[in-house]
Design a protein around this motif. Structure first.
Motif, PDB file in Angstrom:
ATOM      1  N   GLY A 126       6.738   2.767  41.724  1.00  0.00           N
ATOM      2  CA  GLY A 126       7.421   2.338  40.580  1.00  0.00           C
ATOM      3  C   GLY A 126       7.897   0.914  40.906  1.00  0.00           C
ATOM      4  O   GLY A 126       7.901   0.411  39.754  1.00  0.00           O
ATOM      5  N   CYS A 127       8.686   1.202  42.103  1.00  0.00           N
ATOM      6  CA  CYS A 127       9.160  -0.200  41.784  1.00  0.00           C
ATOM      7  C   CYS A 127       8.082  -1.173  41.892  1.00  0.00           C
ATOM      8  O   CYS A 127       8.138  -2.163  41.733  1.00  0.00           O
ATOM      9  CB  CYS A 127       9.974   0.208  43.284  1.00  0.00           C
ATOM     10  SG  CYS A 127      11.264   0.721  43.367  1.00  0.00           S
ATOM     11  N   ALA A 128       7.120  -1.269  42.726  1.00  0.00           N
ATOM     12  CA  ALA A 128       5.594  -2.377  42.870  1.00  0.00           C
ATOM     13  C   ALA A 128       5.058  -2.558  41.085  1.00  0.00           C
ATOM     14  O   ALA A 128       4.686  -3.409  40.895  1.00  0.00           O
ATOM     15  CB  ALA A 128       4.504  -1.565  43.189  1.00  0.00           C
ATOM     16  N   THR A 129       5.317  -1.087  40.800  1.00  0.00           N
ATOM     17  CA  THR A 129       4.970  -1.344  38.560  1.00  0.00           C
ATOM     18  C   THR A 129       6.215  -2.364  38.247  1.00  0.00           C
ATOM     19  O   THR A 129       5.109  -3.796  38.206  1.00  0.00           O
ATOM     20  CB  THR A 129       4.958  -0.346  38.258  1.00  0.00           C
ATOM     21  OG1 THR A 129       4.242   0.816  38.772  1.00  0.00           O
ATOM     22  CG2 THR A 129       4.230   0.140  36.846  1.00  0.00           C
ATOM     23  N   LEU A 130       7.051  -1.979  38.287  1.00  0.00           N
ATOM     24  CA  LEU A 130       7.997  -3.354  37.871  1.00  0.00           C
ATOM     25  C   LEU A 130       7.860  -4.270  38.398  1.00  0.00           C
ATOM     26  O   LEU A 130       8.097  -5.627  37.619  1.00  0.00           O
ATOM     27  CB  LEU A 130       9.688  -2.064  38.398  1.00  0.00           C
ATOM     28  CG  LEU A 130      10.733  -3.170  36.994  1.00  0.00           C
ATOM     29  CD1 LEU A 130      10.861  -2.882  36.420  1.00  0.00           C
ATOM     30  CD2 LEU A 130      11.905  -2.574  38.387  1.00  0.00           C
ATOM     31  N   ARG A 131       7.200  -4.702  39.590  1.00  0.00           N
ATOM     32  CA  ARG A 131       7.896  -5.704  40.918  1.00  0.00           C
ATOM     33  C   ARG A 131       6.004  -7.216  39.494  1.00  0.00           C
ATOM     34  O   ARG A 131       6.403  -7.757  39.334  1.00  0.00           O
ATOM     35  CB  ARG A 131       7.597  -6.161  41.137  1.00  0.00           C
ATOM     36  CG  ARG A 131       7.277  -7.587  42.191  1.00  0.00           C
ATOM     37  CD  ARG A 131       7.828  -8.550  41.927  1.00  0.00           C
ATOM     38  NE  ARG A 131       9.195  -8.237  42.321  1.00  0.00           N
ATOM     39  CZ  ARG A 131      10.507  -8.803  41.189  1.00  0.00           C
ATOM     40  NH1 ARG A 131       9.913 -10.098  40.784  1.00  0.00           N
ATOM     41  NH2 ARG A 131      11.841  -8.378  41.376  1.00  0.00           N
ATOM     42  N   LEU A 132       5.107  -5.945  39.578  1.00  0.00           N
ATOM     43  CA  LEU A 132       4.416  -6.730  38.119  1.00  0.00           C
ATOM     44  C   LEU A 132       4.116  -6.919  37.460  1.00  0.00           C
ATOM     45  O   LEU A 132       3.845  -7.951  36.758  1.00  0.00           O
ATOM     46  CB  LEU A 132       3.026  -5.161  38.654  1.00  0.00           C
ATOM     47  CG  LEU A 132       1.721  -5.404  38.060  1.00  0.00           C
ATOM     48  CD1 LEU A 132       0.477  -6.381  38.949  1.00  0.00           C
ATOM     49  CD2 LEU A 132       0.996  -4.502  38.305  1.00  0.00           C
ATOM     50  N   LEU A 133       4.670  -6.506  36.406  1.00  0.00           N
ATOM     51  CA  LEU A 133       5.214  -6.542  35.432  1.00  0.00           C
ATOM     52  C   LEU A 133       6.176  -7.779  34.887  1.00  0.00           C
ATOM     53  O   LEU A 133       5.935  -7.999  33.880  1.00  0.00           O
ATOM     54  CB  LEU A 133       5.840  -5.250  34.217  1.00  0.00           C
ATOM     55  CG  LEU A 133       4.661  -3.828  34.115  1.00  0.00           C
ATOM     56  CD1 LEU A 133       5.801  -3.043  33.589  1.00  0.00           C
ATOM     57  CD2 LEU A 133       3.999  -4.462  34.141  1.00  0.00           C
ATOM     58  N   ARG A 134       7.277  -7.299  35.713  1.00  0.00           N
ATOM     59  CA  ARG A 134       8.573  -8.845  35.842  1.00  0.00           C
ATOM     60  C   ARG A 134       8.546  -9.993  36.343  1.00  0.00           C
ATOM     61  O   ARG A 134       9.438 -10.694  36.732  1.00  0.00           O
ATOM     62  CB  ARG A 134       9.456  -8.109  35.709  1.00  0.00           C
ATOM     63  CG  ARG A 134       9.792  -6.875  34.677  1.00  0.00           C
ATOM     64  CD  ARG A 134      11.391  -6.311  34.986  1.00  0.00           C
ATOM     65  NE  ARG A 134      12.495  -6.992  34.705  1.00  0.00           N
ATOM     66  CZ  ARG A 134      13.266  -7.278  35.326  1.00  0.00           C
ATOM     67  NH1 ARG A 134      14.254  -5.790  35.375  1.00  0.00           N
ATOM     68  NH2 ARG A 134      14.344  -8.033  35.177  1.00  0.00           N
ATOM     69  N   GLY A 135       7.672 -10.278  37.139  1.00  0.00           N
ATOM     70  CA  GLY A 135       7.013 -10.750  38.003  1.00  0.00           C
ATOM     71  C   GLY A 135       6.434 -12.153  38.272  1.00  0.00           C
ATOM     72  O   GLY A 135       6.619 -12.048  37.064  1.00  0.00           O
ATOM     73  N   PRO A 136       8.466 -12.959  38.866  1.00  0.00           N
ATOM     74  CA  PRO A 136       7.939 -14.272  37.573  1.00  0.00           C
ATOM     75  C   PRO A 136       6.665 -15.397  38.269  1.00  0.00           C
ATOM     76  O   PRO A 136       6.848 -15.910  37.734  1.00  0.00           O
ATOM     77  CB  PRO A 136       9.188 -15.060  38.928  1.00  0.00           C
ATOM     78  CG  PRO A 136       9.480 -13.920  39.832  1.00  0.00           C
ATOM     79  CD  PRO A 136       8.881 -12.469  39.149  1.00  0.00           C
ATOM     80  N   THR A 137       6.727 -14.842  39.112  1.00  0.00           N
ATOM     81  CA  THR A 137       5.155 -15.839  39.761  1.00  0.00           C
ATOM     82  C   THR A 137       3.683 -14.820  39.973  1.00  0.00           C
ATOM     83  O   THR A 137       4.198 -13.945  39.877  1.00  0.00           O
ATOM     84  CB  THR A 137       5.146 -16.727  40.998  1.00  0.00           C
ATOM     85  OG1 THR A 137       5.275 -15.556  42.025  1.00  0.00           O
ATOM     86  CG2 THR A 137       6.699 -17.928  41.138  1.00  0.00           C
ATOM     87  N   PRO A 138       2.531 -15.996  39.026  1.00  0.00           N
ATOM     88  CA  PRO A 138       1.507 -14.603  39.825  1.00  0.00           C
ATOM     89  C   PRO A 138       1.404 -14.579  41.847  1.00  0.00           C
ATOM     90  O   PRO A 138       1.430 -13.599  41.564  1.00  0.00           O
ATOM     91  CB  PRO A 138       0.114 -15.573  39.501  1.00  0.00           C
ATOM     92  CG  PRO A 138       0.122 -17.083  39.064  1.00  0.00           C
ATOM     93  CD  PRO A 138       2.466 -17.103  38.800  1.00  0.00           C
ATOM     94  N   GLN A 139       1.585 -15.043  42.046  1.00  0.00           N
ATOM     95  CA  GLN A 139       2.224 -14.474  43.677  1.00  0.00           C
ATOM     96  C   GLN A 139       2.840 -12.696  44.303  1.00  0.00           C
ATOM     97  O   GLN A 139       2.728 -12.491  44.643  1.00  0.00           O
ATOM     98  CB  GLN A 139       2.500 -15.731  44.054  1.00  0.00           C
ATOM     99  CG  GLN A 139       1.302 -16.567  44.782  1.00  0.00           C
ATOM    100  CD  GLN A 139       1.512 -17.888  44.142  1.00  0.00           C
ATOM    101  OE1 GLN A 139       2.518 -17.865  42.557  1.00  0.00           O
ATOM    102  NE2 GLN A 139       0.723 -18.540  44.278  1.00  0.00           N
ATOM    103  N   ASP A 140       4.113 -13.219  43.346  1.00  0.00           N
ATOM    104  CA  ASP A 140       4.255 -12.017  42.624  1.00  0.00           C
ATOM    105  C   ASP A 140       3.492 -10.650  42.721  1.00  0.00           C
ATOM    106  O   ASP A 140       3.351  -9.733  42.891  1.00  0.00           O
ATOM    107  CB  ASP A 140       5.764 -12.196  42.496  1.00  0.00           C
ATOM    108  CG  ASP A 140       6.690 -12.884  43.359  1.00  0.00           C
ATOM    109  OD1 ASP A 140       6.714 -13.213  44.572  1.00  0.00           O
ATOM    110  OD2 ASP A 140       7.426 -13.561  42.575  1.00  0.00           O
ATOM    111  N   ARG A 141       2.814 -11.015  42.088  1.00  0.00           N
ATOM    112  CA  ARG A 141       2.615 -10.059  40.348  1.00  0.00           C
ATOM    113  C   ARG A 141       1.396  -9.318  42.020  1.00  0.00           C
ATOM    114  O   ARG A 141       0.855  -8.033  42.120  1.00  0.00           O
ATOM    115  CB  ARG A 141       1.845 -10.438  39.862  1.00  0.00           C
ATOM    116  CG  ARG A 141       2.382 -10.532  38.738  1.00  0.00           C
ATOM    117  CD  ARG A 141       2.355 -11.104  37.162  1.00  0.00           C
ATOM    118  NE  ARG A 141       3.075 -10.969  36.350  1.00  0.00           N
ATOM    119  CZ  ARG A 141       3.759 -11.762  35.430  1.00  0.00           C
ATOM    120  NH1 ARG A 141       3.640 -13.361  36.448  1.00  0.00           N
ATOM    121  NH2 ARG A 141       4.456 -11.246  35.454  1.00  0.00           N
TER     122      ARG A 141
END
Length: 93
Positions: A21-36
């Motif tokens: 769930g935390c990774a899904t949140l980061r995938l949706l809200r990540g500021p950079t493509p590298q974070d996604r």
């Protein structure tokens, strides 16, 4: 099945689901493509671990085979995404 192993499996599934769930949140809200991309890597690893825990819990080997396939495809996908982020294309002419 031992009671300790049963509750350890339940706890592990809960932790992996929370991490997913935390990774899904980061995938949706990540500021950079590298974070996604890193969030996507974390998601496939957590999915793989959930399948492994379910394989141990139910005593079925099909979960382990599916986890192996997810690991292989996840690695290839991560390498392709990393190359795309570095050079802008996956297959060079």
């Amino acid at each position: 099945m031992n009671a300790v192993l049963y509750w350890a499996g339940i706890f592990a599934l809960g932790c992996f689901a929370l991490a997913l769930g935390c990774a899904t949140l980061r995938l949706l809200r990540g500021p950079t493509p590298q974070d996604r991309v890193l969030a996507l890597d974390t998601m496939y690893i957590n999915g793989l671990l959930i399948l492994l825990v379910l394989g141990i819990r139910f005593g079925s080997s099909i979960y382990f085979d599916i986890a192996l396939l997810i690991g292989l495809f996840g690695f290839v996908g991560s390498a392709a995404l990393a190359k795309f982020l570095l050079k802008g294309e996956v297959i060079e002419p």
